[in-house]
Design a protein around this motif. Structure first.
Motif, mmCIF file in Angstrom:
data_model
loop_
_atom_site.group_PDB
_atom_site.id
_atom_site.type_symbol
_atom_site.label_atom_id
_atom_site.label_comp_id
_atom_site.label_asym_id
_atom_site.label_seq_id
_atom_site.Cartn_x
_atom_site.Cartn_y
_atom_site.Cartn_z
ATOM 1 N N HIS A 12 13.269 0.219 -15.220
ATOM 2 C CA HIS A 12 13.764 -0.073 -13.878
ATOM 3 C C HIS A 12 15.144 -0.711 -13.866
ATOM 4 C CE1 HIS A 12 9.821 0.878 -12.130
ATOM 5 N NE2 HIS A 12 9.361 0.324 -13.231
ATOM 6 N N THR A 21 14.042 9.381 -11.025
ATOM 7 C CA THR A 21 13.288 9.579 -9.787
ATOM 8 C C THR A 21 12.579 10.920 -9.771
ATOM 9 O OG1 THR A 21 15.277 10.426 -8.720
ATOM 10 C CG2 THR A 21 14.788 8.086 -8.433
ATOM 11 N N THR A 68 2.282 3.995 -12.211
ATOM 12 C CA THR A 68 3.314 3.005 -11.887
ATOM 13 C C THR A 68 4.671 3.667 -11.695
ATOM 14 O OG1 THR A 68 2.126 1.282 -13.108
ATOM 15 C CG2 THR A 68 4.454 0.893 -12.654
ATOM 16 N N SER A 69 5.054 4.501 -12.644
ATOM 17 C CA SER A 69 6.346 5.186 -12.517
ATOM 18 C C SER A 69 6.334 6.191 -11.379
ATOM 19 C CB SER A 69 6.699 5.885 -13.835
ATOM 20 O OG SER A 69 5.734 6.866 -14.174
ATOM 21 N N ALA A 72 6.749 4.175 -8.170
ATOM 22 C CA ALA A 72 8.109 3.613 -8.122
ATOM 23 C C ALA A 72 9.097 4.683 -7.676
ATOM 24 C CB ALA A 72 8.494 3.058 -9.491
ATOM 25 N N GLU A 75 8.702 5.328 -3.953
ATOM 26 C CA GLU A 75 9.314 4.289 -3.129
ATOM 27 C C GLU A 75 10.823 4.478 -3.035
ATOM 28 O OE1 GLU A 75 9.423 -0.608 -2.725
ATOM 29 O OE2 GLU A 75 8.384 0.346 -4.407
ATOM 30 N N ARG A 76 11.458 4.823 -4.160
ATOM 31 C CA ARG A 76 12.903 5.030 -4.138
ATOM 32 C C ARG A 76 13.279 6.262 -3.312
ATOM 33 N NH1 ARG A 76 12.216 3.401 -9.601
ATOM 34 N NH2 ARG A 76 12.222 5.556 -10.369
ATOM 35 N N THR A 80 6.637 7.219 -0.053
ATOM 36 C CA THR A 80 5.429 6.450 -0.372
ATOM 37 C C THR A 80 4.242 6.867 0.480
ATOM 38 O OG1 THR A 80 6.769 4.555 -1.078
ATOM 39 C CG2 THR A 80 4.458 4.135 -0.566
ATOM 40 N N ASN A 144 2.009 -5.525 -3.653
ATOM 41 C CA ASN A 144 3.291 -5.098 -4.227
ATOM 42 C C ASN A 144 4.372 -4.966 -3.166
ATOM 43 O OD1 ASN A 144 2.410 -2.845 -2.911
ATOM 44 N ND2 ASN A 144 2.350 -1.508 -4.716
#
Length: 376
Positions: A12, A21, A68-69, A72, A75-76, A80, A144
């Protein structure tokens, strides 16, 4: 496609020219629901059966090395809610396909509770098609995301509760905000973060923190679930401390095929009569009184003795507060508390109905057990 153009390394940290991404892979996962579902059971220590299962997802054959990745990246990319919806759909479909018994624990971020697809009927419509009532689903709130507006958050939870869902807080102790969340939303379940569970049998501070959480849960009527139980020593400590539910690799690892039977090592730990010595209490400090001072020798009873016989014992000895129940080998099976017995028999017709039945029906099979050297 993903609108984000930031470059991130695997840990990250920004790193020029490295794009992790993976927008195309992300869109393909969401569009095709390319997600494998695994279930991990949650064990009830008093019932010795599974309360239910937590549904988890794993990205299937993609550039992402795990959930997790994957989340993430979502979200970027501002995806989501779309990913959450895809995950919910796959978990519900697999839960129904395998005809999983009990309760489904479903992870959700605070933001996802405001997703129209979740809140306004699309998910509920799918559940009706799959014959999964909301009463079988616990929405597990993960910490989170920061909750900026607790009033709005409470309104969202009230909406889901009105539909029949129950609510859980995940990873208690990981941050201060979920302590506030506990007092704000009064959850049905609270999951203790694995940091406080791993090594609890050897760590007096972890033990005291979890015991305090146990007291808080009893005050507000929530049920605790200890996560990350990986060692039999920690399992024994949690069992004797009175934590009602446990989850972790010692119980069972997450698996694509649901595990219905409690495994033999867990059953052996449940059946063990040895009392776990709580950490920090190997000897009473000088000048302090230990729990041994409260000991009183009480003649035990057989589980076949009828309830009338136990009631007579309490009537003839006003100072008697509890009677142990043991089998023919003198192995403890449980305990009958005076208050519970008298309260039960005080209700209309209860003595007539239960007086001649075996006292084992009324005994507490998982009382709080402490070492005699614990200071008081």
């Amino acid at each position: 496609m993903c609108p984000a153009s930031l470059a991130f390394s695997a840990d990250h940290a920004p790193q020029t020219g490295v794009d992790v991404t993976h927008p195309q892979a992300l869109d393909e996962i969401i569009g095709r629901a390319a997600l494998d579902v695994v279930f991990q059971p949650i064990l009830g220590l008093s019932t010795r059966t599974y309360l239910g299962y937590e549904g988890l997802v794993r990205p299937r054959g993609t550039v992402f090395d795990g959930p997790t990745s994957l989340f993430a990246a979502a979200e970027r990319c501002g995806r989501t809610n779309a990913l959450d919806h895809a995950c919910r759909t796959r978990i519900f479909e697999e839960f129904a396909r395998q005809q999983v018994p009990g309760t489904l624990f479903l992870n959700a971020t605070p933001a996802s509770l405001h997703d129209p697809a979740f809140q306004n009927g699309a998910t509920l419509s799918l559940m009706r098609q799959l014959n999964i009532p909301p009463s079988r689903v616990v929405i597990e709130i993960t910490e989170n995301q920061r909750i900026a507006d607790f009033d709005h958050f409470r309104d969202a939870l009230a909406h889901f509760r009105s539909l029949g869902y129950r609510i859980a807080i995940d990873d208690l102790g990981q941050g201060m905000s979920n302590l506030r969340m506990w007092t704000e939303i009064h959850p049905d379940f609270v999951k203790i973060d694995r940091h406080f569970i791993h090594g609890i049998s050897d760590d007096p501070l972890k033990f005291q923190l979890v015991r305090a959480m146990h007291g808080m849960a009893e005050t507000c009527g929530a049920s605790l679930i200890a996560e990350g139980v990986e060692r039999v020593e920690d399992f024994n400590t949690l069992r004797d401390l009175g934590i009602p539910f446990v989850q972790g690799f010692f119980i069972a690892r997450p698996a694509t095929e649901v595990q219905l039977q409690v495994c033999e090592p867990v059953l052996n730990a449940l059946n063990a009569t040895r009392i776990a010595v709580f950490p920090g209490y190997t000897a009473a400090p000088a000048g302090k009184v230990s729990a041994r001072a409260l000991l009183r020798q009480v003649a035990p009873v057989s589980p076949q003795l009828d309830n009338d016989g136990v009631f007579v014992r309490f009537e003839t000895d006003p100072a008697l507060q509890a009677i142990p129940v043991v089998d023919h080998e003198r192995i403890p099976l449980g305990i009958i508390m005076r208050s519970a017995m008298i309260d039960r028999f005080a209700r209309p017709y209860r003595r007539e109905l239960y007086g001649r039945k075996p006292c084992a029906q009324l005994m507490d099979t998982s009382p709080l057990i402490i070492d005699e050297s614990m200071p008081i």
